[in-house]
Motif scaffolding. Structure first.
Motif, short mmCIF file in Angstrom:
data_model
loop_
_atom_site.label_atom_id
_atom_site.label_comp_id
_atom_site.label_asym_id
_atom_site.label_seq_id
_atom_site.Cartn_x
_atom_site.Cartn_y
_atom_site.Cartn_z
N ASP A 24 6.52 61.65 100.57
CA ASP A 24 6.28 63.08 100.43
C ASP A 24 7.07 63.65 99.25
OD1 ASP A 24 5.09 65.59 101.30
OD2 ASP A 24 7.12 66.11 101.96
N TYR A 25 8.33 63.26 99.13
CA TYR A 25 9.16 63.72 98.00
C TYR A 25 8.52 63.32 96.67
CZ TYR A 25 13.13 64.50 101.23
OH TYR A 25 13.97 64.93 102.22
N THR A 26 8.04 62.11 96.61
CA THR A 26 7.47 61.59 95.36
C THR A 26 6.26 62.40 94.91
OG1 THR A 26 8.29 59.40 95.95
CG2 THR A 26 6.62 59.49 94.24
N ARG A 27 5.54 62.99 95.85
CA ARG A 27 4.39 63.83 95.49
C ARG A 27 4.80 64.99 94.60
NH1 ARG A 27 1.06 66.52 99.48
NH2 ARG A 27 3.02 67.39 100.18
N TYR A 28 6.05 65.42 94.71
CA TYR A 28 6.51 66.60 93.98
C TYR A 28 7.29 66.27 92.71
CZ TYR A 28 5.14 68.86 98.27
OH TYR A 28 4.41 69.29 99.35
N VAL A 29 7.33 65.00 92.35
CA VAL A 29 8.06 64.60 91.15
C VAL A 29 7.41 65.24 89.92
CG1 VAL A 29 8.55 62.65 89.63
CG2 VAL A 29 8.99 62.47 92.07
N ASP A 30 8.21 65.91 89.13
CA ASP A 30 7.76 66.50 87.87
C ASP A 30 8.20 65.53 86.77
OD1 ASP A 30 7.43 67.87 85.50
OD2 ASP A 30 8.12 69.78 86.30
N THR A 31 7.27 64.71 86.31
CA THR A 31 7.58 63.67 85.35
C THR A 31 8.20 64.23 84.08
OG1 THR A 31 5.74 62.36 86.20
CG2 THR A 31 6.57 61.76 84.03
N GLU A 32 7.65 65.29 83.56
CA GLU A 32 8.15 65.87 82.32
C GLU A 32 9.61 66.33 82.47
OE1 GLU A 32 7.07 69.58 79.40
OE2 GLU A 32 5.42 68.52 80.39
N SER A 33 9.92 66.97 83.59
CA SER A 33 11.30 67.42 83.82
C SER A 33 12.25 66.25 83.98
CB SER A 33 11.37 68.30 85.07
OG SER A 33 10.63 69.48 84.87
N ALA A 34 11.82 65.22 84.71
CA ALA A 34 12.67 64.03 84.90
C ALA A 34 12.94 63.35 83.55
CB ALA A 34 12.01 63.06 85.87
N LEU A 35 11.94 63.27 82.71
CA LEU A 35 12.12 62.65 81.40
C LEU A 35 13.01 63.51 80.50
CD1 LEU A 35 8.58 61.16 80.75
CD2 LEU A 35 10.63 59.99 81.58
N SER A 36 12.93 64.82 80.65
CA SER A 36 13.82 65.71 79.90
C SER A 36 15.27 65.49 80.33
CB SER A 36 13.44 67.17 80.12
OG SER A 36 12.20 67.45 79.55
N LEU A 37 15.49 65.37 81.63
CA LEU A 37 16.82 65.09 82.15
C LEU A 37 17.35 63.78 81.57
CD1 LEU A 37 19.14 65.77 84.12
CD2 LEU A 37 17.84 64.56 85.89
N ASN A 83 7.96 54.60 86.06
CA ASN A 83 9.02 54.12 86.96
C ASN A 83 10.30 54.89 86.73
OD1 ASN A 83 8.08 50.69 86.24
ND2 ASN A 83 7.34 51.95 87.94
N LEU A 84 10.64 55.07 85.47
CA LEU A 84 11.86 55.78 85.10
C LEU A 84 11.83 57.22 85.62
CD1 LEU A 84 14.52 55.99 83.43
CD2 LEU A 84 13.08 56.81 81.58
N ALA A 85 10.72 57.92 85.38
CA ALA A 85 10.61 59.33 85.80
C ALA A 85 10.72 59.45 87.32
CB ALA A 85 9.29 59.92 85.32
N GLU A 86 10.08 58.55 88.08
CA GLU A 86 10.15 58.60 89.53
C GLU A 86 11.56 58.31 90.03
OE1 GLU A 86 7.06 55.93 90.80
OE2 GLU A 86 5.48 57.42 90.41
N PHE A 87 12.23 57.35 89.40
CA PHE A 87 13.59 57.00 89.81
C PHE A 87 14.55 58.14 89.53
CE2 PHE A 87 17.78 55.18 89.19
CZ PHE A 87 17.91 54.36 90.31
N VAL A 88 14.50 58.67 88.31
CA VAL A 88 15.41 59.75 87.92
C VAL A 88 15.16 61.00 88.75
CG1 VAL A 88 15.96 61.32 86.02
CG2 VAL A 88 15.81 58.87 85.60
N ALA A 89 13.90 61.30 89.05
CA ALA A 89 13.57 62.52 89.78
C ALA A 89 14.10 62.52 91.20
CB ALA A 89 12.05 62.71 89.80
#
Length: 185
Positions: A24-37, A83-89
């Motif tokens: 459920d958490y993964t559904r809300y991952v914002d890839t762009e924000s995670a990559l910015s972080l 993978n990176l975006a999901e992990f970081v998020a």
């Protein structure tokens, strides 16, 4: 010196329920924000990359270890941008442990034994819900195993962690910055 490791714990009453929570958490991952972080940590701009592109190591003047941990130190694993975006998020730079209370306690205990670390900074993917679930499910299991002391009512964090008083010791460098009794605040 004490060594604490970062870990994100996603726990529920059963392993299956915890896995559903992570999904459920993964559904809300914002890839762009995670990559910015991640870009802020490493100095690497990943905008314009495709989600299934492999992550490649580049030298930067920023935090080089953050990028190396996903590339040159990743062993045989090839991380993709997705993978990176999901992990970081979900877990930032630390691992995510998703399971039942006993299994999470097993994993924390294993790390303490194998890596000789003294404790953990437990991160929450969703605040305050994950911190509350950790307290409800995992803390009692850690106490049962003798890995987490019983809380001392009305004690400061310093008192609980060090067994000393609520203030810095008089010989601590920071004690020299105490305000006197007549200080105007």
């Amino acid at each position: 010196m004490k060594i604490f490791a970062l870990a994100t714990a996603i726990v529920d009453g059963t392993e299956e329920a915890a896995e559903l929570r992570l999904a459920d958490y993964t559904r809300y991952v914002d890839t762009e924000s995670a990559l910015s972080l991640f870009g802020g940590w490493t100095g690497v701009d990943l905008s314009g990359t495709k989600p299934d592109d492999p992550l490649e190591h580049v030298a930067t003047e920023a935090n080089q270890f953050a990028l190396a941990s996903f590339t040159t130190l990743a062993g045989d694993r090839t991380w993709t941008i997705r993978n990176l975006a999901e992990f970081v998020a979900i877990g930032g730079r630390g691992p995510v442990i998703t399971s039942s209370p006993a299994t999470i306690a097993d994993e924390l205990e294993r790390w303490m034994s194998e890596a000789d670390i003294d404790g953990f900074n437990i991160a929450a993917a969703v605040r305050p819900a994950d911190a509350e679930r950790f307290t409800k499910y995992v803390s009692p299991e850690l106490r049962r195993r003798g890995l987490l002391p019983e809380p001392v009512e009305c004690a400061t964090a310093r008192e609980q962690l060090t067994g000393q008083g609520p203030h810095l010791a008089d010989d601590h460098k920071g004690a020299g910055f105490r305000l006197g009794a007549n200080a105007l605040v």
